[in-house]
Scaffold this active site. Structure first.
Site, PDB file in Angstrom:
ATOM      1  N   HIS A   1      21.034 -11.219  41.615  1.00  0.00           N
ATOM      2  CA  HIS A   1      22.101 -12.173  41.314  1.00  0.00           C
ATOM      3  C   HIS A   1      22.248 -13.180  42.440  1.00  0.00           C
ATOM      4  O   HIS A   1      22.006 -12.873  43.598  1.00  0.00           O
ATOM      5  CB  HIS A   1      23.432 -11.472  41.027  1.00  0.00           C
ATOM      6  CG  HIS A   1      23.949 -10.586  42.111  1.00  0.00           C
ATOM      7  ND1 HIS A   1      23.435  -9.328  42.360  1.00  0.00           N
ATOM      8  CD2 HIS A   1      24.942 -10.762  43.007  1.00  0.00           C
ATOM      9  CE1 HIS A   1      24.100  -8.775  43.360  1.00  0.00           C
ATOM     10  NE2 HIS A   1      25.023  -9.634  43.786  1.00  0.00           N
ATOM     11  N   THR A   2      22.606 -14.379  42.048  1.00  0.00           N
ATOM     12  CA  THR A   2      22.789 -15.477  42.988  1.00  0.00           C
ATOM     13  C   THR A   2      24.255 -15.890  42.951  1.00  0.00           C
ATOM     14  O   THR A   2      24.821 -16.088  41.878  1.00  0.00           O
ATOM     15  CB  THR A   2      21.890 -16.673  42.606  1.00  0.00           C
ATOM     16  OG1 THR A   2      20.535 -16.222  42.515  1.00  0.00           O
ATOM     17  CG2 THR A   2      21.996 -17.788  43.629  1.00  0.00           C
TER      18      THR A   2
END
Length: 137
Positions: free
Chosen positions: A97-98
């Site tokens: 995830h960013t």
């Protein structure tokens, strides 16, 4: 993947304030944002680290991250964004995830010590998600 909260969000089984849902990934509000409007962007497939993302999917995934960074600025009137990713260490959910975090000058964010806040309620969270989603166009 059973037990992965982000896979549950992608599948629609776990509620989240979605901002984008595309073939390249899903973006939603972080439930413990650094600043309100803080997004998490995840690939649809269960991948743990950046190294697991196939090279052919990099342009689509990071293109989505880029579009969301622009939308956070436009939709929230932010002065900029902080875009970050943890791999293994400090990765609270083992699904790639960013983070896309809205920034303003003088907001108090220093280094990697991220203060956390909360939304007043689901109505406020929903309003933030809608503002960013509207600017995504």
């Amino acid at each position: 993947m059973g037990g992965c909260v982000f896979c549950g969000i992608v599948a629609g089984d776990v509620p989240a304030f979605r901002v984008a849902d595309t073939p390249e990934g899903v973006a939603f509000l972080d439930t413990r944002p650094v600043f309100k409007g803080h997004l998490l962007v995840v690939p649809r497939a269960h991948l743990v680290t950046l190294a697991d993302l196939p090279a052919g999917e990099l342009p689509g995934y990071f293109g989505l991250v880029q579009r969301l960074a622009v939308a956070v600025e436009a939709g929230l009137g932010a002065g900029g964004t902080f875009v970050a990713m943890n791999n293994k260490v400090s990765q609270s959910v083992p699904h790639l995830h960013t983070h896309v975090v809205p920034r303003t000058k003088g907001d108090g964010l220093r280094g990697f010590f991220w203060p956390r806040t909360r939304y007043a309620d689901d109505t406020e969270a929903g309003a933030y998600a809608e503002r960013v989603a509207a600017a995504l166009a």
